[in-house]
Design a protein around this motif. Structure first.
Motif: not given
Ligand code: BES
Ligand code: ZN
Length: 450
Positions: A84-86, A117-119, A151-153, A178-180, A326-328, A360-362, A396-400, A424-427
């Motif tokens: 998980g991430h703090y 919610s995140d996280d 995680e967020e960076i 860390d998902t929905a 880009f999301r892959l 930045f990162h991938g 569609g999200g990422s946990i790199p 509303r994660i990230h918002a």
């Molecule tokens: N919890 C999210 C990942 C996530 C988002 C899963 C939406 C399912 C649905 C995670 O904390 C996150 O935001 N990851 C970033 C990674 C990035 C900063 C490298 C993301 O997906 O933008």
């Protein structure tokens, strides 16, 4: 006493403890919060010790520490890792929060705060599950917590840690919340996450800002040039990304798997209403949901250049910048996309403009096989608590870092998230429903005690 009774008796206390966790502004992206991120790691160390972990360790890195904890019950029992991430995303725009981001408030059955919610809220489920199963002696697995603050960076230091230590990381799976969920009464387990590749692109023109009356029409404008580059990256009709080779490795799903994906599909009208948009877009041949989950995508995350203050100012700016990601999807490699994107920009010639790209990162995409025993185990636990069998969720999200973790150790991730897409994660006004916080604790206790 069993864990169910303990949850019944102590849930309010758990919520008040979660509030303390949420009060610490552990924003990893902004160096002004550096001390808070460290404080948050210490808080977590203390919480894990109090929950009964045998060994708790702060692992320093070049930036923010990893938090490691162990609980051993039986040498012959399988070992489960918990990730998980703090750290949290920056809280701005601050004026759009109903209550301040680091002063947790409860309303309408949800806890509102950055990280709810995140996280942090989802991670705290595991701290409580450890405590409950430890107290009641019901834990059936050896546990290894590996929690990060970056995680967020893009997880740069956990990535390095795994590259250096994977040989000693023995276990059966990585459990992650860390998902929905597909809905509050619709259980689901995420089986597919997209990868990501994040850039900043800069366009440089004249050495200094110019008077647009004196030079307008005669000198190339970097904002225009950057806009051209962005437009050239995607076909406006098909929505396909125009970087040569970009789709070469993209996995085409079988009709059976596409049916599975469809089970979690959106109700487009509901989504449009909730986002206040009148149209959704998609890649040709795919639904909006598919375009956001099993197909790659590109987004400009920010763009700036020239005069953006009050009123007007007549200039040709010297430079312009954009953050592009880009999301892959499986089986794309972010390293390969990184090279292809750089080549695309290198080949995109605009006279009078010099482009620069910074990566930045991938992280690579990940998938969990549905016949893996860990998935079956998680599915049974969720079904007990939610009263319905969970569906596999394509998100569609990422946990790199998970792709590296899976590749290096052979452990599959089990993505048992308890958030909602409407959290509303990230918002502003991020929140986490308390009934799902509770069901999360119940599901994890169920899974780890049987
Ligand atoms: N919890 C999210 C990942 C996530 C988002 C899963 C939406 C399912 C649905 C995670 O904390 C996150 O935001 N990851 C970033 C990674 C990035 C900063 C490298 C993301 O997906 O933008
Ligand atoms: Zn996030």
């Amino acid at each position: 006493m069993d864990w169910k009774t303990l949850i019944e008796d102590n849930f309010e206390l758990f919520v008040s403890e979660l509030k303390e966790f949420l009060k610490i502004p552990s924003v990893s992206a902004d160096p002004r919060f550096r001390d808070d991120v460290f404080e948050c790691a210490d808080w977590l160390i203390k919480a894990l010790k109090e929950a009964g972990a045998d060994k708790v360790e702060l692992i320093p890195t070049e930036r923010y520490p990893l938090v490691y904890a162990e609980k051993n019950v039986d040498d012959n029992a399988p070992t489960i890792w918990i990730y998980g991430h703090y750290d949290v995303q920056p809280p701005d725009p601050l004026d759009q929060w109903t209550t301040p981001p680091f002063e947790p408030h409860i309303r309408d059955g949800a806890i509102y705060a950055r990280g709810a919610s995140d996280d942090k809220g989802q991670l705290f489920i595991y701290v409580k599950a450890l405590e409950l199963l430890n107290e009641t002696g019901q834990l059936k697995y050896n546990l290894r917590f590996l929690i990060e603050g970056e995680e967020e960076i893009g997880s740069p230091n956990l990535e390095k840690y795994i590259q250096n230590n994977y040989e000693s990381m023995k276990g059966e799976m990585v459990l992650v919340s860390d998902t929905a969920l597909p809905g509050p009464d619709k259980p689901g387990i995420t089986v597919s996450l997209r990868g990501i590749c994040y850039f900043e692109v800069s366009a440089y023109g004249p050495s200094h800002d110019l008077h647009s009356g004196t030079y307008g029409g005669a000198v190339q404008n970097p904002v225009h040039a950057l806009a051209h580059l962005i437009i050239a990256l995607r076909d406006p009709i098909t929505g396909r990304i125009m970087i040569p080779g970009f789709y070469d490795d993209v996995e085409e799903l079988s009709p059976q798997e596409r049916d599975l994906v469809r089970q979690g599909s959106w109700n487009n009208d509901e989504i449009k209403a909730s986002l206040n948009v009148d149209t959704l877009v998609s890649e040709a041949g795919f639904s909006p949901f598919e375009s956001a989950t099993i197909r790659p995508s590109m987004d400009v995350n920010g763009i700036w250049g020239g005069y953006i203050g009050e009123g007007s100012k007549t200039i040709i700016p010297a430079e312009a910048h954009a953050k592009i990601s880009f999301r892959l999807v499986a089986n794309q490699s972010w390293q390969k996309i990184n090279e292809e994107f750089k080549k695309f920009v290198e080949d995109f010639k605009v006279p009078g403009i010099r482009f620069e790209v910074k990566t930045f990162h991938g992280g690579d995409p990940v998938k969990t096989p549905l016949d893996f025993w860990g998935y079956v185990k998680a599915s049974e636990a969720m079904e007990k608590v939610f009263g319905k069998k969970p569906i596999p969720v394509y998100t569609g999200g990422s946990i790199p870092v998970l792709a590296t973790w899976q590749r290096k150790t052979g452990m599959h991730p089990i993505l048992m998230g308890f958030g909602l897409e409407s959290d509303r994660i990230h918002a502003p006004d991020e929140h986490f429903r308390l009934d799902l916080f509770r069901k999360g604790i119940e599901t994890v206790c169920e899974m780890l005690s049987s």
